[in-house]
Design a protein around this motif. Structure first.
Motif, PDB file in Angstrom:
ATOM      1  N   ARG A 238       0.831  -1.207   0.000  1.00  0.00           N
ATOM      2  CA  ARG A 238       0.000   0.000   0.000  1.00  0.00           C
ATOM      3  C   ARG A 238       0.868   1.260   0.000  1.00  0.00           C
ATOM      4  O   ARG A 238       0.641   2.190  -0.771  1.00  0.00           O
ATOM      5  CB  ARG A 238      -0.922   0.022   1.242  1.00  0.00           C
ATOM      6  N   VAL A 239       1.906   1.258   0.843  1.00  0.00           N
ATOM      7  CA  VAL A 239       2.770   2.437   0.944  1.00  0.00           C
ATOM      8  C   VAL A 239       3.517   2.691  -0.366  1.00  0.00           C
ATOM      9  O   VAL A 239       3.697   3.832  -0.788  1.00  0.00           O
ATOM     10  CB  VAL A 239       3.757   2.273   2.118  1.00  0.00           C
ATOM     11  N   TYR A 240       3.955   1.602  -0.983  1.00  0.00           N
ATOM     12  CA  TYR A 240       4.731   1.737  -2.215  1.00  0.00           C
ATOM     13  C   TYR A 240       3.846   1.763  -3.458  1.00  0.00           C
ATOM     14  O   TYR A 240       4.354   1.925  -4.547  1.00  0.00           O
ATOM     15  CB  TYR A 240       5.699   0.552  -2.372  1.00  0.00           C
ATOM     16  N   GLU A 241       2.534   1.595  -3.288  1.00  0.00           N
ATOM     17  CA  GLU A 241       1.713   1.277  -4.472  1.00  0.00           C
ATOM     18  C   GLU A 241       1.871   2.304  -5.605  1.00  0.00           C
ATOM     19  O   GLU A 241       1.984   1.923  -6.752  1.00  0.00           O
ATOM     20  CB  GLU A 241       0.234   1.090  -4.121  1.00  0.00           C
ATOM     21  N   ASP A 242       1.907   3.582  -5.210  1.00  0.00           N
ATOM     22  CA  ASP A 242       2.076   4.590  -6.253  1.00  0.00           C
ATOM     23  C   ASP A 242       3.419   4.456  -6.939  1.00  0.00           C
ATOM     24  O   ASP A 242       3.555   4.680  -8.124  1.00  0.00           O
ATOM     25  CB  ASP A 242       2.008   6.002  -5.638  1.00  0.00           C
ATOM     26  N   ILE A 243       4.405   4.101  -6.128  1.00  0.00           N
ATOM     27  CA  ILE A 243       5.764   4.066  -6.665  1.00  0.00           C
ATOM     28  C   ILE A 243       5.958   2.842  -7.549  1.00  0.00           C
ATOM     29  O   ILE A 243       6.643   2.907  -8.560  1.00  0.00           O
ATOM     30  CB  ILE A 243       6.790   4.046  -5.495  1.00  0.00           C
ATOM     31  N   TRP A 244       5.357   1.741  -7.168  1.00  0.00           N
ATOM     32  CA  TRP A 244       5.596   0.501  -7.887  1.00  0.00           C
ATOM     33  C   TRP A 244       4.660   0.259  -9.060  1.00  0.00           C
ATOM     34  O   TRP A 244       4.990  -0.495  -9.949  1.00  0.00           O
ATOM     35  CB  TRP A 244       5.486  -0.679  -6.910  1.00  0.00           C
ATOM     36  N   LYS A 245       3.480   0.878  -9.012  1.00  0.00           N
ATOM     37  CA  LYS A 245       2.515   0.484 -10.052  1.00  0.00           C
ATOM     38  C   LYS A 245       2.763   1.204 -11.385  1.00  0.00           C
ATOM     39  O   LYS A 245       3.513   2.172 -11.416  1.00  0.00           O
ATOM     40  CB  LYS A 245       1.077   0.715  -9.571  1.00  0.00           C
TER      41      LYS A 245
END
Lengths: 245, 245
Positions: A238-245
Motif C-alpha cells: 500500500r505504501v509503495y503502491e504509487d511508486i511501484w505500479k
C-alpha cells in the motif's frame, strides 16, 4: 545533468525520477514510510529538513501533498544533486532545495512560516565512532553537523501554530525524541512502529507532533515489513503502491 | 475468611488462591502481564503500589520473584481483603499489605529502600467523568486519589539507586508517562506494547525504568493477545502458563 557515479531511478510515480549516487547513499524505506505518514493538503507549505537527495519532497509531490515544498541539505554536493533532480522533473515551481544547516535556520527562514515540517535525520549520535567530515555517507548517517535536539528546535521555529511535524527515526531514541519535542513545544500526537516482521523488535519509528498541540497520543497498529514467508506485507505494498505500479 | 459477595479463585500456580469481589473488580490480563514483565531475583525487596486485591504480589511470589513483597492499597476494604488472601495462602512471612495512599508514602516508608517497584495504577485521569468517592470500582479505575505523577514520584522515592520500576498503563498516556519518569529520575529502559490482535492499535503498555539509569531504550517485539482465529496466542499461553497449567 547526470554526473559519473550517479544513476537515475524511476520512482514509478507520475513519471518522477531521482538522481542518486550509490557511493553516498540511496533512499530507503524510511523516506517512503515518512512520505506516506506525513499528512499535508494541496495548499500546505512544507519544509523537509535534512533532505539529502530530495527523495521526501519528490514523494510528497507525487502523493499530492503540499503546494510548495522546500528542502534543506547541509552537504553542497548532495543539495546540488537534489536540485538537478528537481530540474530534471521540471518541478522548480513546486520544490526548492537550499544548501543550509538544518540546525541553524535563522535568519534565512522566517519563524512560524511552514504548515508542515518533515525530517529523516541522521540516526546515529555523534561519538558512536570516528567520522570523517568529508565522508558524505557518514554525515548523512551520523549527527556530525547537528544533534537531534537542535533539529527539533529548528522544526519548532519553522512551524506555524498548530503546524505538524513528522519524523522518522530509530525506536531506541524514542524517549529522547519525545522529551525534546515536548521541551520545544511540539506535542507528540501519533506514533507508528515499523517491525521488520512478527516476533522482532521495531527498527523504525514514525512520530507526528503538533506545535502547541494538546496531549493526546494515538499509537498506530503494528506495521510489518515482511510476512512469515519473507514477502512484503500488504501494508508495504500500500505504501509503495504509487511508486511501484 | 471469605465474606458475602466475595469469591475465591485458584491461581493454578503453586496452589495459590485469591479472594476477589466481583462487585468491585477482578484482576485482568494487565496484572498478569505486569508480573511477567517485572524482573526480580529471589533476594529483591519489592513494593507494589496500588496493589488492589493483591494479585501482583501473589503472582510475583508464584513466579519466584522477590524475597519480601509489600503492597500498598488506599481503599481499606480492598486492602483488608488482600490481607485475607495473604493469610489464606500462609504468606505472611513474604507478603505484607498495608493500607495507605501511594501518593503519600512518607514518612511510613524509608527513602530508597526498595529494589523493585511495580504498579498497576488507575488508568483514567480524574475529570474524565463524575466519580463517586465511595465507588470502589471507580477509585480503582480513575485517578481519584492520586494523579499519575505523584505515583511516579513515590516510586522514585522508594527505589534504591539503579532500582527498577515496572508499570502497566494505557498507550495513550505513554508520552506523559515517559516525561514524568524522566522528570523524577527514572529513565525509561524498556517498552512492551500489547496489541489485542494484528491490525489493531495497542491497548496496553508495559514500561520499565531504572532510577538514575542511562538513556538506552529497548522496544520489545509486538505482543499479541489473540491470533487471527480469535484464539490466545502462544505468547499469552507462555505468560499464563504457570497459572493455567
Amino acid at each position: 545533468m547526470v554526473k559519473s557515479h550517479e544513476r537515475v531511478d524511476d520512482l514509478q510515480l507520475k513519471g518522477l525520477q531521482i538522481i542518486q549516487n550509490p557511493d553516498w547513499f540511496c533512499f530507503g524505506i524510511d523516506a517512503v514510510l515518512l512520505a506516506d505518514f506525513a499528512e499535508a493538503n494541496k495548499r500546505a507549505k512544507i519544509m523537509d529538513l535534512c533532505t539529502g537527495n530530495g527523495i521526501v519532497p519528490l514523494l510528497l509531490y507525487g502523493k499530492n501533498k503540499g503546494a510548495r515544498i522546500h528542502g534543506l541539505e547541509i552537504q553542497p554536493e548532495i543539495a546540488e544533486m537534489a536540485q538537478r533532480s528537481v530540474r530534471m522533473n521540471k518541478l522548480d515551481e513546486v520544490i526548492s532545495i537550499r544548501i543550509g544547516d538544518a540546525s541553524r535556520v535563522k535568519p534565512e527562514e522566517k519563524a512560524h512560516s511552514y504548515d508542515v515540517v518533515t525530517m529523516n535525520p541522521p540516526y546515529k549520535p555523534i561519538g558512536g565512532g570516528i567520522v570523517n567530515p568529508t565522508d558524505h555517507k557518514a554525515i548523512a548517517r551520523h549527527e556530525v553537523t547537528a544533534g537531534l535536539e537542535t533539529l527539533i528546535e529548528s522544526a519548532a521555529y519553522l512551524l506555524n501554530s498548530q503546524g505538524r511535524f513528522y519524523m522518522v527515526h530509530r525506536p531506541q531514541r524514542l524517549v529522547e525524541i519525545v522529551t525534546m519535542m515536548k521541551k520545544h513545544g511540539i506535542e507528540p500526537k501519533r506514533i507508528r512502529l515499523i517491525y521488520p516482521k512478527a516476533g522482532k523488535r521495531p527498527n523504525i519509528v514514525l512520530i507526528k507532533g503538533i506545535l502547541g498541540g494538546k496531549p493526546d497520543l494515538v499509537m498506530d497498529p503494528p506495521f510489518f515489513v515482511y510476512d512469515e514467508n519473507g514477502e512484503y506485507t500488504p501494508e508495504v505494498h500500500r505504501v509503495y503502491e504509487d511508486i511501484w505500479k
